[in-house]
Design a protein around this motif. Structure first.
Motif, PDB file in Angstrom:
ATOM      1  N   GLU A  54       0.852  -1.184   0.000  1.00 12.97           N
ATOM      2  CA  GLU A  54       0.000   0.000   0.000  1.00 12.97           C
ATOM      3  C   GLU A  54       0.892   1.240   0.000  1.00 12.97           C
ATOM      4  N   HIS A  55       0.414   2.321  -0.583  1.00  5.90           N
ATOM      5  CA  HIS A  55       1.233   3.528  -0.672  1.00  5.90           C
ATOM      6  C   HIS A  55       0.635   4.729   0.064  1.00  5.90           C
ATOM      7  N   PHE A  56      -0.657   4.668   0.396  1.00  2.61           N
ATOM      8  CA  PHE A  56      -1.269   5.855   0.991  1.00  2.61           C
ATOM      9  C   PHE A  56      -2.103   5.573   2.248  1.00  2.61           C
ATOM     10  N   ASP A  57      -2.797   4.465   2.300  1.00 10.07           N
ATOM     11  CA  ASP A  57      -3.778   4.244   3.362  1.00 10.07           C
ATOM     12  C   ASP A  57      -3.142   3.743   4.653  1.00 10.07           C
ATOM     13  N   HIS A  58      -2.205   4.505   5.176  1.00 12.98           N
ATOM     14  CA  HIS A  58      -1.601   4.146   6.465  1.00 12.98           C
ATOM     15  C   HIS A  58      -1.985   5.204   7.501  1.00 12.98           C
ATOM     16  N   ASP A  59      -1.830   4.831   8.766  1.00 17.66           N
ATOM     17  CA  ASP A  59      -2.125   5.782   9.840  1.00 17.66           C
ATOM     18  C   ASP A  59      -0.901   6.012  10.719  1.00 17.66           C
ATOM     19  N   PHE A  60       0.295   5.928  10.107  1.00 14.92           N
ATOM     20  CA  PHE A  60       1.521   6.149  10.851  1.00 14.92           C
ATOM     21  C   PHE A  60       1.659   7.615  11.268  1.00 14.92           C
ATOM     22  N   GLU A  61       2.361   7.818  12.365  1.00  7.52           N
ATOM     23  CA  GLU A  61       2.788   9.147  12.780  1.00  7.52           C
ATOM     24  C   GLU A  61       4.297   9.120  12.931  1.00  7.52           C
ATOM     25  N   GLU A  62       4.926  10.261  12.729  1.00  7.33           N
ATOM     26  CA  GLU A  62       6.380  10.329  12.871  1.00  7.33           C
ATOM     27  C   GLU A  62       6.782   9.934  14.284  1.00  7.33           C
ATOM     28  N   GLY A  63       7.761   9.034  14.378  1.00  3.80           N
ATOM     29  CA  GLY A  63       8.205   8.525  15.663  1.00  3.80           C
ATOM     30  C   GLY A  63       7.654   7.156  16.002  1.00  3.80           C
ATOM     31  N   ASP A  64       6.682   6.658  15.222  1.00  6.60           N
ATOM     32  CA  ASP A  64       6.108   5.334  15.487  1.00  6.60           C
ATOM     33  C   ASP A  64       7.148   4.237  15.284  1.00  6.60           C
ATOM     34  N   ALA A  65       7.151   3.256  16.183  1.00  8.70           N
ATOM     35  CA  ALA A  65       8.006   2.076  16.018  1.00  8.70           C
ATOM     36  C   ALA A  65       7.325   1.111  15.054  1.00  8.70           C
ATOM     37  N   VAL A  66       8.108   0.508  14.161  1.00  6.02           N
ATOM     38  CA  VAL A  66       7.574  -0.400  13.148  1.00  6.02           C
ATOM     39  C   VAL A  66       8.530  -1.579  12.952  1.00  6.02           C
ATOM     40  N   ASN A  67       8.029  -2.625  12.306  1.00  8.13           N
ATOM     41  CA  ASN A  67       8.861  -3.776  11.940  1.00  8.13           C
ATOM     42  C   ASN A  67       9.241  -3.664  10.470  1.00  8.13           C
TER      43      ASN A  67
END
Length: 276
Positions: A136-149
């Motif tokens: 996916e290229h747009f439908d995310h709900d991340f915020e700057e600083g979020d931890a991810v895998n």
């Protein structure tokens, strides 16, 4: 419905000349005798991976597949033909990557991160190294600083492309990396910046004041355990600092600056020490 390219829990319905017939109640699939575990009886349930063989026959296997349908994985090329490449899937059938699905021409014995999927026309497992098509290229709900895998995909001129949470794509920049990365590696990362056009910049280090507090504590504990001195300071290289503390030089300098202001340490170009 028996699912191609996935693990299915099926019941042993019958025995024939080729092996066992496994059923989900409406469809059946063959488990060859060479794959049949000892002491299995009619009516027992068994978990198997299901695929289509070269004769388009639906087959079950008890072998562990290296990837299932709709999954990203690092797989190795075992053969290259005029039409495409074959990757080792860990079972008796290799997975095919057509030339049109290769980001770059694949080479025998090399490994690539690919997306494995079931072809809608042939119902067979295929793979693609064109990862952009399957995220996916747009439908995310991340915020700057979020931890991810992260799953490291490949290297570009700017840095390393990485799949985020097995669903999105982002970039780790070369000038912010102080550790060796390889395609197929999985690691923790953080969202550094979300650009207007939707592209995501990544980092391997958390940001913010809380991270500095953690780094200060780690440095203090390390000083106490090593006799009160560490051979790192203001002029130490980013690589030396990352090797020792897994943080950027910027984060290290902020942490030791805070400790110095608290009069807990002394700082020189290539050394910090506990204050007397």
């Amino acid at each position: 419905m028996i699912r191609i390219g996935e693990y299915n829990n099926l019941r042993v319905a019958a025995k024939n000349s080729q092996g066992l017939s496994l059923s989900d109640g409406s469809e059946e699939v063959l488990l060859p005798f060479t794959e049949v575990p000892k002491n299995i009886e009619l009516g027992d349930n068994i978990e198997v991976f299901v695929y289509k063989n070269k004769d388009n026959q639906t087959i079950a296997t008890t072998k562990k597949a290296l990837a299932t349908a709709n999954e990203f994985a690092l797989l190795t090329v075992v053969d290259v033909t005029d039409d495409g490449a074959y990757l080792d899937l860990g079972i008796d059938k290799d997975v095919f990557v057509p030339n049109r699905e290769q980001k770059r021409p694949m080479q025998r014995n090399e490994s690539y991160v690919v997306y494995v999927y079931v072809d809608e026309i042939s119902d067979r497992l295929l793979a693609s190294s064109k990862i952009d098509k399957f995220v996916e290229h747009f439908d995310h709900d991340f915020e700057e600083g979020d931890a991810v895998n992260l799953l490291i995909v490949d290297k570009s001129d700017l840095g390393y492309n990485a799949v985020i949470n097995d669903e999105f794509i982002g970039l780790l920049y070369n000038n912010e990396l102080f550790t060796r990365l390889e395609p197929g590696m999985r690691c923790k990362g953080w969202i550094k910046k979300i650009r207007v056009e939707g592209k995501i910049d990544l980092t391997l280090q958390p940001s913010g004041f809380g991270h500095i507090l953690d780094t200060k504590e780690i440095i203090l504990n390390e000083l106490k355990e090593t006799g009160g001195k560490i051979n790192l300071g203001d002029k130490s290289s980013p690589e030396e600092i990352y090797y020792r503390f897994k943080v950027s030089k910027s984060a290290f300098k902020k942490a030791i600056g805070g400790l110095y202001k608290e009069r807990l340490i002394t700082v020189s170009d290539h050394e910090i020490a506990l204050a007397k």
